[in-house]
Design an enzyme around this catalytic site. Structure first.
Site, PDB file in Angstrom:
ATOM      1  N   ARG A  92      -4.263 -11.540 -16.797  1.00 47.36           N
ATOM      2  CA  ARG A  92      -4.102 -12.426 -17.966  1.00 47.36           C
ATOM      3  C   ARG A  92      -3.611 -11.629 -19.166  1.00 47.36           C
ATOM      4  NH1 ARG A  92      -9.259 -15.542 -20.818  1.00 47.36           N
ATOM      5  NH2 ARG A  92      -8.167 -16.324 -22.661  1.00 47.36           N
ATOM      6  N   ASN A 146      -8.270 -23.193 -14.445  1.00 45.26           N
ATOM      7  CA  ASN A 146      -7.089 -23.383 -15.292  1.00 45.26           C
ATOM      8  C   ASN A 146      -5.846 -22.818 -14.614  1.00 45.26           C
ATOM      9  OD1 ASN A 146      -7.802 -24.774 -17.675  1.00 45.26           O
ATOM     10  ND2 ASN A 146      -8.930 -23.001 -18.406  1.00 45.26           N
ATOM     11  N   CYS A 168     -12.234 -30.724 -17.604  1.00 41.99           N
ATOM     12  CA  CYS A 168     -12.139 -29.710 -18.658  1.00 41.99           C
ATOM     13  C   CYS A 168     -13.218 -29.997 -19.692  1.00 41.99           C
ATOM     14  CB  CYS A 168     -10.750 -29.759 -19.299  1.00 41.99           C
ATOM     15  SG  CYS A 168     -10.526 -28.634 -20.703  1.00 41.99           S
ATOM     16  N   ASP A 169     -13.819 -28.948 -20.233  1.00 43.08           N
ATOM     17  CA  ASP A 169     -14.894 -29.151 -21.208  1.00 43.08           C
ATOM     18  C   ASP A 169     -14.411 -29.138 -22.657  1.00 43.08           C
ATOM     19  OD1 ASP A 169     -14.361 -26.480 -21.631  1.00 43.08           O
ATOM     20  OD2 ASP A 169     -16.359 -25.754 -21.125  1.00 43.08           O
ATOM     21  N   HIS A 198      -5.289 -30.222 -22.297  1.00 39.86           N
ATOM     22  CA  HIS A 198      -4.930 -29.337 -23.415  1.00 39.86           C
ATOM     23  C   HIS A 198      -3.722 -29.875 -24.180  1.00 39.86           C
ATOM     24  CE1 HIS A 198      -7.075 -25.456 -21.774  1.00 39.86           C
ATOM     25  NE2 HIS A 198      -7.896 -26.489 -21.954  1.00 39.86           N
ATOM     26  N   TYR A 264      -5.586 -27.411 -28.594  1.00 37.98           N
ATOM     27  CA  TYR A 264      -4.556 -26.613 -27.925  1.00 37.98           C
ATOM     28  C   TYR A 264      -3.138 -27.012 -28.325  1.00 37.98           C
ATOM     29  CZ  TYR A 264      -7.825 -24.149 -24.919  1.00 37.98           C
ATOM     30  OH  TYR A 264      -8.816 -23.331 -24.458  1.00 37.98           O
ATOM     31  N   ARG A 284      -6.469 -11.963 -26.118  1.00 40.09           N
ATOM     32  CA  ARG A 284      -7.672 -12.714 -25.731  1.00 40.09           C
ATOM     33  C   ARG A 284      -8.212 -12.229 -24.387  1.00 40.09           C
ATOM     34  NH1 ARG A 284     -11.689 -15.277 -28.346  1.00 40.09           N
ATOM     35  NH2 ARG A 284     -12.728 -16.760 -26.963  1.00 40.09           N
TER      36      ARG A 284
END
Length: 441
Positions: A92, A146, A168-169, A198, A264, A284
């Site tokens: 990532r 994701n 999704c939360d 998102h 998002y 991140r």
């Protein structure tokens, strides 16, 4: 008869919150067996050993085990909670840096960071779903992996009859913040939401008396009474990224005040601002590796070394409660309302019937019954159509290995300004991900 729950990706540092909720609510879930499955032997061993001690020493009757054998894990399973990350947060961070070095958004679900993640994860997730259809076809698969928007397109189209819900939360976290602003219990409010994962908006927020609270929130934002919302998710209240994100969400609402935006959307509507604020030397992904990952695995090692978890604890937050709430609704056929990613099938009447959308639905033992949204405005519809085309082309690239489909997906992503930059980033990401992506031709 009890239920067997399997954590697919059980070595993930997102697991502890879910594990704590499962422990607390085991009785109402009829949970008797819990298996942590992961293809990373070291990580699943750390979380597995910790969980066994933690459950045992807190008096839980649930039988806990862990394994790297997927056949063993899935045998007789009733629920699969899936959250996997091929390449881990290390990959990532590599993706983020490639994107930022080229001046474009690198976030792991938006922009080409999301494209790269999808190319890694689509084949892996489809392989797991296929295995589940073979071994435990009656089990419910609740997917947290994701990028959910793209994955749900792949899963629902490749396995239309599988018992899968992609969730999704983020919507429920923002809804909690809105409820807190109005000093309301979130369960007393009805949220009207539509979009893609998102990539969505709230069109109304009704209180227990049927009054829409969104006009009041709009007025408070436009008059400058508020410049943020208080974060309702305790797991992120001290995280500067989320503090800044909630402020930018209010700024977006001020700029486009018809409907309240999912946070998002900051990456699509203000990508230049997002790139400027990112630190290419510490992304991140780096933050997660140096923070949550390091903290959780160190705690597991400490507990294992002292052979006791009595002085340790887990936190049950929004992430854990949301997925367990949905499992509870299925088990008890509650028909409770949740926001999920499902095939549109006319719920949004002027949008692609066969596209996956993120909308409210009633959840029961049969799965999700989506709630009608009706027509959506031109602005939101136009943005969604371009984004959905990007998602579908990404799935095509992942499943066919077509370079042409990949570059077309890249050019459909709103964060990419032109062909030259898009191709350069695509080629650099491909080179960095050759062991994970399908071969592109």
């Amino acid at each position: 008869m009890g239920n067997k729950f399997v954590m697919v990706g059980g070595g993930s540092t997102q697991s502890p919150g879910i594990l704590e909720v499962l422990r607390q609510r085991a009785k109402e879930l009829h949970l008797t067996d819990l298996v942590l499955y992961d293809n990373d032997a070291e990580r699943v061993s750390l979380l597995g050993q910790y969980t066994k001690m933690y459950y045992g020493e807190t008096g839980s009757p649930v039988h806990v085990s862990y394994t790297t054998n997927i056949e063993e894990a899935l045998k007789d399973a009733n629920f699969l909670f899936m959250q996997i990350r091929p390449g881990l947060n290390k990959q990532r961070a590599i993706d983020e840096k490639i994107c930022l070095r080229n001046g474009v958004v690198g976030q792991e679900t938006c922009g080409l960071g999301g494209f790269s993640f999808a190319m890694r994860v689509i084949p892996a997730v489809l392989e797991i779903v296929a295995k589940a259809q073979e071994i435990c076809p009656d089990a419910w698969i609740l997917n947290y992996t994701n990028p959910e928007a793209i994955l749900s397109e792949a899963i629902y189209h490749e396995f239309p009859d599988a018992k899968v819900l992609c969730i999704c939360d983020m919507p429920v976290s923002i809804e909690g913040a809105i409820a807190k602003y109005f000093n309301k219990d979130m369960h007393d409010l009805t949220f009207k939401y539509f979009g893609l994962n998102h990539f969505g908006w709230w069109s109304a927020v009704y209180d227990e008396n049927g009054q829409d609270l969104l006009p009041q929130l709009r007025e408070d934002v436009l008059t400058g009474k508020i410049d943020t919302l208080l974060i309702s998710n305790e797991e992120t209240t001290e995280d500067q990224y989320w503090i800044d994100t909630y402020k930018r969400m209010i700024q977006l609402f001020k700029r486009f005040p018809e409907y309240f935006p999912n946070c998002y959307l900051q990456y699509y509507l203000t990508p230049d601002d997002m790139v400027k604020e990112d630190d290419i030397t510490f992304t991140r992904g780096d933050y997660v590796m140096q923070g949550r990952e390091k903290r959780i695995y160190e705690e597991c090692r400490r507990v294992i070394a002292q052979k006791s978890a009595k002085d340790s604890s887990l936190h049950a937050g929004v992430h854990g409660n949301y997925i367990v709430d949905i499992a509870y609704a299925i088990i008890h056929n509650t028909h409770e309302r949740f926001t999920v990613n499902m095939m549109n099938h006319g719920a949004i009447s002027n949008f692609d019937m066969n596209a996956v959308v993120e909308i409210p639905a009633y959840i029961g033992s049969h799965g999700a019954e989506t709630i009608n949204v009706g027509e959506i405005p031109t602005f939101q519809k136009g943005l969604m159509e371009m984004q959905k085309a990007y998602e579908k082309k990404t799935v095509e690239a992942a499943l066919t290995g077509s370079y042409q489909a990949a570059i077309e997906a890249v050019m459909l992503n709103k964060t990419i300004p032109n062909y030259n930059i898009g191709k350069k980033v695509l080629d650099e990401l491909y080179e960095a991900n050759k062991q994970y992506w399908p071969e592109l031709k």
